[in-house]
Scaffold this motif. Structure first.
Motif, short mmCIF file in Angstrom:
data_model
loop_
_atom_site.label_atom_id
_atom_site.label_comp_id
_atom_site.label_asym_id
_atom_site.label_seq_id
_atom_site.Cartn_x
_atom_site.Cartn_y
_atom_site.Cartn_z
N LEU A 1 -4.06 8.63 0.18
CA LEU A 1 -4.32 7.74 0.21
C LEU A 1 -4.35 7.23 -1.11
O LEU A 1 -4.26 5.83 -1.45
CB LEU A 1 -5.86 7.33 1.07
CG LEU A 1 -5.62 7.47 2.42
CD1 LEU A 1 -7.23 7.97 3.19
CD2 LEU A 1 -4.62 5.94 2.54
N MET A 2 -5.19 8.07 -2.27
CA MET A 2 -5.34 7.12 -3.76
C MET A 2 -4.20 6.88 -4.26
O MET A 2 -3.71 6.77 -5.38
CB MET A 2 -6.53 8.19 -4.68
CG MET A 2 -7.46 8.68 -3.91
SD MET A 2 -8.41 9.91 -4.84
CE MET A 2 -8.05 10.10 -6.21
N ASN A 3 -3.37 7.84 -3.99
CA ASN A 3 -1.57 7.06 -4.51
C ASN A 3 -0.45 6.27 -3.85
O ASN A 3 0.54 6.31 -4.21
CB ASN A 3 -0.84 8.70 -4.54
CG ASN A 3 -0.96 9.63 -5.28
OD1 ASN A 3 -1.45 8.95 -6.33
ND2 ASN A 3 -1.17 10.72 -5.09
N VAL A 4 -1.84 5.03 -2.54
CA VAL A 4 -0.67 4.05 -2.00
C VAL A 4 -1.43 2.68 -2.59
O VAL A 4 -2.33 2.36 -3.50
CB VAL A 4 -1.89 3.84 -0.89
CG1 VAL A 4 -1.25 2.56 -0.57
CG2 VAL A 4 -0.77 5.01 -0.17
N ARG A 5 -0.61 2.19 -2.95
CA ARG A 5 -0.56 0.80 -3.84
C ARG A 5 -0.31 -0.16 -3.44
O ARG A 5 1.14 -0.40 -2.65
CB ARG A 5 0.26 0.69 -5.18
CG ARG A 5 -0.06 -0.65 -6.02
CD ARG A 5 0.40 -0.41 -8.00
NE ARG A 5 2.10 0.22 -7.08
CZ ARG A 5 2.95 0.17 -7.72
NH1 ARG A 5 3.07 -0.83 -9.21
NH2 ARG A 5 4.50 0.56 -7.46
N LEU A 6 -1.11 -1.38 -2.73
CA LEU A 6 -0.90 -2.18 -2.34
C LEU A 6 -0.49 -3.95 -3.25
O LEU A 6 -0.76 -4.37 -4.29
CB LEU A 6 -2.10 -3.06 -1.56
CG LEU A 6 -2.23 -2.24 -0.47
CD1 LEU A 6 -3.62 -2.62 0.20
CD2 LEU A 6 -1.76 -2.01 0.89
N VAL A 7 1.21 -4.04 -2.80
CA VAL A 7 1.45 -5.56 -3.34
C VAL A 7 2.19 -6.28 -2.23
O VAL A 7 2.21 -6.36 -1.55
CB VAL A 7 3.03 -4.06 -3.90
CG1 VAL A 7 3.51 -5.63 -4.93
CG2 VAL A 7 2.96 -3.63 -4.67
N TRP A 8 1.74 -7.73 -3.01
CA TRP A 8 1.38 -8.65 -2.42
C TRP A 8 2.86 -9.07 -2.85
O TRP A 8 3.32 -9.74 -3.80
CB TRP A 8 0.92 -10.10 -3.73
CG TRP A 8 0.96 -11.53 -2.12
CD1 TRP A 8 0.94 -12.05 -3.12
CD2 TRP A 8 -1.00 -11.57 -1.03
NE1 TRP A 8 0.77 -13.33 -1.70
CE2 TRP A 8 -0.14 -12.45 -1.10
CE3 TRP A 8 -0.99 -10.24 -0.44
CZ2 TRP A 8 -0.70 -13.42 0.57
CZ3 TRP A 8 -1.60 -10.83 0.94
CH2 TRP A 8 -2.07 -12.11 0.97
N ARG A 9 3.70 -9.97 -1.72
CA ARG A 9 5.06 -11.06 -1.61
C ARG A 9 4.72 -11.59 -1.90
O ARG A 9 3.62 -12.41 -2.53
CB ARG A 9 5.67 -11.07 -0.54
CG ARG A 9 6.03 -8.96 0.13
CD ARG A 9 7.04 -9.92 1.56
NE ARG A 9 6.50 -8.29 2.20
CZ ARG A 9 7.36 -8.31 3.65
NH1 ARG A 9 7.42 -9.70 3.82
NH2 ARG A 9 7.13 -6.80 4.61
N THR A 10 5.76 -12.54 -2.76
CA THR A 10 5.62 -14.15 -3.03
C THR A 10 5.92 -15.27 -2.42
O THR A 10 6.27 -14.91 -1.90
CB THR A 10 7.01 -13.95 -4.79
OG1 THR A 10 6.92 -13.10 -5.29
CG2 THR A 10 6.77 -15.84 -4.59
N THR A 11 5.05 -15.86 -2.42
CA THR A 11 4.60 -16.75 -1.22
C THR A 11 4.72 -17.89 -1.67
O THR A 11 4.64 -18.21 -2.57
CB THR A 11 3.66 -16.38 -0.37
OG1 THR A 11 2.11 -16.09 -0.67
CG2 THR A 11 3.66 -14.97 0.59
N SER A 12 4.49 -19.02 -1.18
CA SER A 12 4.25 -20.38 -0.95
C SER A 12 2.46 -20.37 -1.58
O SER A 12 2.46 -19.51 -0.55
CB SER A 12 4.96 -21.41 0.07
OG SER A 12 4.80 -21.81 0.79
N ALA A 13 2.26 -22.29 -2.60
CA ALA A 13 1.12 -22.00 -2.19
C ALA A 13 0.79 -22.82 -0.70
O ALA A 13 -0.70 -22.43 -0.51
CB ALA A 13 0.56 -22.76 -2.70
N TYR A 14 1.63 -23.16 0.37
CA TYR A 14 1.42 -23.32 1.44
C TYR A 14 0.56 -22.59 2.39
O TYR A 14 -0.04 -22.60 3.03
CB TYR A 14 2.65 -24.14 2.12
CG TYR A 14 2.43 -25.06 3.42
CD1 TYR A 14 1.88 -25.81 3.86
CD2 TYR A 14 3.28 -24.25 4.34
CE1 TYR A 14 1.21 -26.43 5.30
CE2 TYR A 14 2.98 -24.62 5.38
CZ TYR A 14 2.05 -25.86 5.88
OH TYR A 14 1.69 -25.86 7.57
#
Length: 148
Positions: A112-125
């Protein structure tokens, strides 16, 4: 008519209105609860669809990182192997169970400590829609459950 007669008639009309609106208030609360639940669920679904889970293991997967300490993969399995060995070799198995449980916990925490959450590129809408649905749905849920 006297003033008191007007008051009695007015009270009677208010009582009738309260009886009529009493049932609709409960149905409004139930409707708001389900609408809020759907909005909250849809917002959370969209948020989780835009979060990617990645492993933070570097160097081809030879090391796990615990803070700034690099642990080789085989070393993570050592407490579990020792615990299983203790289960079969010792008469008092409680120590073996404790070491085995700690080994399993250590493995799960390391993963669990070696998992990273990355946010996908999305539009502001889409961003406003996701968090707006979640906030509005959560507000309706809290209002229908706790608010008067």
């Amino acid at each position: 008519m006297k003033k008191s007669d007007y008051d009695k008639e007015l009270e009677k009309v208010y009582a009738e209105l309260r009886e009529k609106n009493g049932g609709s208030k409960n149905s409004n609360d139930l409707r708001n609860f389900f609408i809020g639940l759907i909005m909250f669920g849809a917002g959370l679904f969209m948020i989780f669809q835009n979060a990617q889970v990645q492993s933070d293991i570097r160097y081809g997967g030879y090391f796990y990182h615990i803070g700034s300490w690099n642990v080789p993969n085989g070393l993570i399995m050592l407490p579990l192997i020792i615990g299983i060995f203790m289960l079969f070799m010792m008469e008092k198995r409680i120590f073996g169970w404790i070491v085995t449980a700690l080994g399993i916990i250590f493995i799960l925490l390391t993963i669990l400590m070696n998992v990273r959450l990355v946010w996908r590129t999305t539009s502001a809408y889409v961003f406003v829609l996701m968090f707006g649905l979640t906030a509005a749905g959560g507000g309706l849920l809290v209002k229908s459950l706790f608010g008067k």
